[in-house]
Design an enzyme around this catalytic site. Structure first.
Site, PDB file in Angstrom:
ATOM      1  N   HIS A 160      79.132  -3.481  10.101  1.00  0.00           N
ATOM      2  CA  HIS A 160      78.825  -4.363   9.363  1.00  0.00           C
ATOM      3  C   HIS A 160      77.460  -5.062   9.640  1.00  0.00           C
ATOM      4  O   HIS A 160      77.028  -5.371  10.599  1.00  0.00           O
ATOM      5  CB  HIS A 160      79.950  -5.569   9.414  1.00  0.00           C
ATOM      6  CG  HIS A 160      81.176  -5.123   8.961  1.00  0.00           C
ATOM      7  ND1 HIS A 160      82.478  -5.911   9.477  1.00  0.00           N
ATOM      8  CD2 HIS A 160      81.772  -4.322   7.849  1.00  0.00           C
ATOM      9  CE1 HIS A 160      83.471  -5.165   8.726  1.00  0.00           C
ATOM     10  NE2 HIS A 160      82.862  -4.386   7.800  1.00  0.00           N
ATOM     11  N   ASN A 187      84.085  -0.897   6.953  1.00  0.00           N
ATOM     12  CA  ASN A 187      85.359  -0.909   7.745  1.00  0.00           C
ATOM     13  C   ASN A 187      86.738  -1.122   6.820  1.00  0.00           C
ATOM     14  O   ASN A 187      87.772  -1.542   7.197  1.00  0.00           O
ATOM     15  CB  ASN A 187      85.441  -1.898   8.568  1.00  0.00           C
ATOM     16  CG  ASN A 187      86.329  -1.819   9.789  1.00  0.00           C
ATOM     17  OD1 ASN A 187      86.675  -0.639  10.516  1.00  0.00           O
ATOM     18  ND2 ASN A 187      86.965  -2.847  10.541  1.00  0.00           N
ATOM     19  N   ARG A 188      86.492  -0.628   5.567  1.00  0.00           N
ATOM     20  CA  ARG A 188      87.681  -0.512   4.597  1.00  0.00           C
ATOM     21  C   ARG A 188      87.593   0.972   4.086  1.00  0.00           C
ATOM     22  O   ARG A 188      88.301   1.236   3.467  1.00  0.00           O
ATOM     23  CB  ARG A 188      87.628  -1.709   3.558  1.00  0.00           C
ATOM     24  CG  ARG A 188      87.650  -3.106   4.054  1.00  0.00           C
ATOM     25  CD  ARG A 188      88.850  -3.363   4.795  1.00  0.00           C
ATOM     26  NE  ARG A 188      89.123  -4.861   4.984  1.00  0.00           N
ATOM     27  CZ  ARG A 188      88.532  -5.367   6.054  1.00  0.00           C
ATOM     28  NH1 ARG A 188      88.210  -4.562   6.924  1.00  0.00           N
ATOM     29  NH2 ARG A 188      89.044  -6.721   6.325  1.00  0.00           N
ATOM     30  N   SER A 225      81.263  -8.364  15.296  1.00  0.00           N
ATOM     31  CA  SER A 225      81.082  -9.606  15.745  1.00  0.00           C
ATOM     32  C   SER A 225      81.431 -10.671  14.404  1.00  0.00           C
ATOM     33  O   SER A 225      81.207 -10.380  13.456  1.00  0.00           O
ATOM     34  CB  SER A 225      79.672 -10.226  15.665  1.00  0.00           C
ATOM     35  OG  SER A 225      79.141 -11.354  15.837  1.00  0.00           O
ATOM     36  N   TYR A 246      95.341 -10.859  10.401  1.00  0.00           N
ATOM     37  CA  TYR A 246      95.758 -10.568   9.031  1.00  0.00           C
ATOM     38  C   TYR A 246      95.730  -9.086   8.632  1.00  0.00           C
ATOM     39  O   TYR A 246      95.292  -8.428   9.609  1.00  0.00           O
ATOM     40  CB  TYR A 246      95.004 -11.299   7.777  1.00  0.00           C
ATOM     41  CG  TYR A 246      93.558 -11.319   7.883  1.00  0.00           C
ATOM     42  CD1 TYR A 246      92.882  -9.877   7.360  1.00  0.00           C
ATOM     43  CD2 TYR A 246      92.674 -12.258   8.337  1.00  0.00           C
ATOM     44  CE1 TYR A 246      91.666  -9.928   7.578  1.00  0.00           C
ATOM     45  CE2 TYR A 246      91.275 -12.173   8.230  1.00  0.00           C
ATOM     46  CZ  TYR A 246      90.701 -10.941   7.980  1.00  0.00           C
ATOM     47  OH  TYR A 246      89.449 -10.421   7.954  1.00  0.00           O
ATOM     48  N   GLU A 255      85.528  -7.530  18.725  1.00  0.00           N
ATOM     49  CA  GLU A 255      84.762  -8.925  18.253  1.00  0.00           C
ATOM     50  C   GLU A 255      83.988  -9.661  19.375  1.00  0.00           C
ATOM     51  O   GLU A 255      84.933  -9.967  20.259  1.00  0.00           O
ATOM     52  CB  GLU A 255      85.811  -9.531  17.567  1.00  0.00           C
ATOM     53  CG  GLU A 255      86.413  -9.035  16.053  1.00  0.00           C
ATOM     54  CD  GLU A 255      85.798  -8.854  15.031  1.00  0.00           C
ATOM     55  OE1 GLU A 255      84.597  -9.305  15.045  1.00  0.00           O
ATOM     56  OE2 GLU A 255      86.112  -8.336  14.288  1.00  0.00           O
TER      57      GLU A 255
END
Length: 443
Positions: free
Chosen positions: A180, A253-254, A307, A361, A383
């Site tokens: 990201h 990350n999808r 992050s 989630y 993270e």
């Protein structure tokens, strides 16, 4: 006079490129977990925090055009909110000034290496640094040109081994960063890990007994775009999908092939969590896939640096269940988190370790889940801290973040090289191999 001109030119560029977020505000919200979860993809959830008594916290960005309607929406659904940044554009301008000042100060005092832990560096600077390390430490470090990004930037893969990856009894640890692109602090952590393993070699056992594969900048196109155009850009910059002229890029990350395509919200190209036209559609994500598959027989642990939020998240994110080795995932995560917390700043939130869906989630197509399904026994989304600065961690905090995170990596690596864990890894590999044989026999 020349310095004054350069500084004024820098200010002109900085003020111009952040106009996109002029008047945008950041709000910290808290509400029932289901209410916050459904906002993912509808709003830019810049972060989420652990569920407490069924409530979830998140940080959201609201533009002047939609602010009133969303605040009303929050009130109607018992979602509390408070503003934490009044003008995002001004916050970004301050960040630019800090980064440039830190880089100038670092250049004036540093003589032994091209990169330090005092500011943020651009993609080409990082690649040059890695090539320099490969030249100086060729006995243990190799830099591979793993592939090109959509826009043609070279993605470097760092391989660290005292035996040239020829000793098949050694476990492998794989780490990537900057999937990201707005998560700037992830790359310095990856670079510091390389430094501690090869340059300073603070613990020789970590390279004698373990092979390492590290990708410091997995999404260089997005990273450069955050420097030049949009500081909050998250996705790649590809244009291979329908609607890409208006909404380029996908969420890396999808894009992994684990329950990919099973969530309608991920199929919208303009969403920040757009999963792409197909699994592994992105060259950047295929590179990570290939690195994992090349080492699958020995890969003991995979960590994707992200992050922010102070969390070690493990599978399964798609349904909230836990892999068969859930106790090992929890134990190793707790061990690494404890090592980090011991060095953390007093104002830092203690690390949370847990199943991604239970802590935050549900998610699909993540590297954490795909690598676990592919056979890597220990996999995490890590993270890193954001403190009160969110994604804009000031350069003055980089040294703190890299050093405390390194302590966690050391603790995890020593568990990897322990005899008991090595036996577990070999059993995992044998089970995976047997499964592949049985599957192939059906075809």
């Amino acid at each position: 006079m020349v310095r004054l001109f350069c500084f004024l030119a820098f200010l002109a560029v900085a003020y111009g490129r952040h106009e996109l977020y002029e008047g945008h505000q950041l709000f910290k919200i808290s509400g029932p977990a289901p209410e916050i979860q459904i906002l993912d993809g509808k709003l830019d959830l810049l972060s989420t925090r652990v569920q407490v008594e069924g409530r979830l916290q998140a940080l959201v960005r609201l533009s002047p055009e939609v602010r009133a309607s969303w605040l009303q929406y929050f009130e109607e659904r018992e979602i509390s909110y408070n503003m934490v940044v009044e003008n995002l554009a001004e916050a970004f301008r301050q960040e630019d000034a800090q980064v440039q000042a830190a880089k100038a100060a670092a250049a004036a005092k540093r003589t032994d290496r091209t990169i330090g832990w005092d500011t943020y560096y651009r993609h080409q600077e990082i690649n040059n640094h890695l090539d320099e390390l490969a030249s100086r430490y060729s006995n243990v470090l190799t830099v591979v040109n793993g592939g090109q990004s959509y826009e043609g930037r070279q993605i470097k893969v760092v391989r660290i081994s005292t035996t040239g990856f020829q000793d098949t009894t050694k476990p492998v640890i794989i780490i990537d960063a900057m999937v990201h692109s707005r998560e700037w602090v992830t790359t310095p952590v990856a670079l510091y890990i390389i430094n501690q393993l090869v340059v300073d070699t603070v613990d020789r056992q970590l390279i004698e007994d373990i092979d390492w594969v590290i990708i410091p900048v997995a999404n260089p196109d997005g990273y450069e775009y955050t420097h030049e155009t949009d500081r909050l850009w998250r996705k790649t910059r590809s244009r291979n999908h329908t609607g890409s002229d208006q909404c380029p890029g996908i969420d890396g990350n999808r894009n992994f092939d684990h329950y990919w395509g099973t969530v309608a919200a991920n199929a919208e190209p303009c969403s920040i969590i757009y999963e792409g036209p197909e699994a592994f559609s992105e060259s950047e994500i295929r590179l990570i896939r290939d690195v994992v598959q090349e080492n699958i027989g020995r890969a003991a642990m995979y960590i994707s640096l992200h992050s922010y939020g102070n969390m070690f998240l493990y599978a399964w994110g798609n349904n909230g269940s836990v892999p068969d080795n859930g106790d090992d995932l929890q134990h190793m995560g707790d061990t690494m988190a404890t090592a980090i917390d011991a060095l953390a700043l007093n104002k830092s939130t203690p690390y949370v370790v847990g199943n991604a869906a239970q802590v935050l989630y549900f998610t699909t197509g993540t590297s954490r889940d795909w690598t676990r399904a592919a056979g890597v026994p220990i996999t995490y989304t890590l993270e890193l801290p954001g403190y009160e600065y969110n994604f804009e961690v000031p350069p003055t905090y980089v040294d703190q973040v890299v050093k405390e995170t390194w302590a966690g990596i050391v603790a995890g690596a020593h568990l990897v090289r322990s005899a008991g864990f090595s036996v577990f890894v070999r059993l995992e590999v044998m089970i995976i191999a047997l499964g592949l044989v049985l599957w192939n026999s059906r075809i």
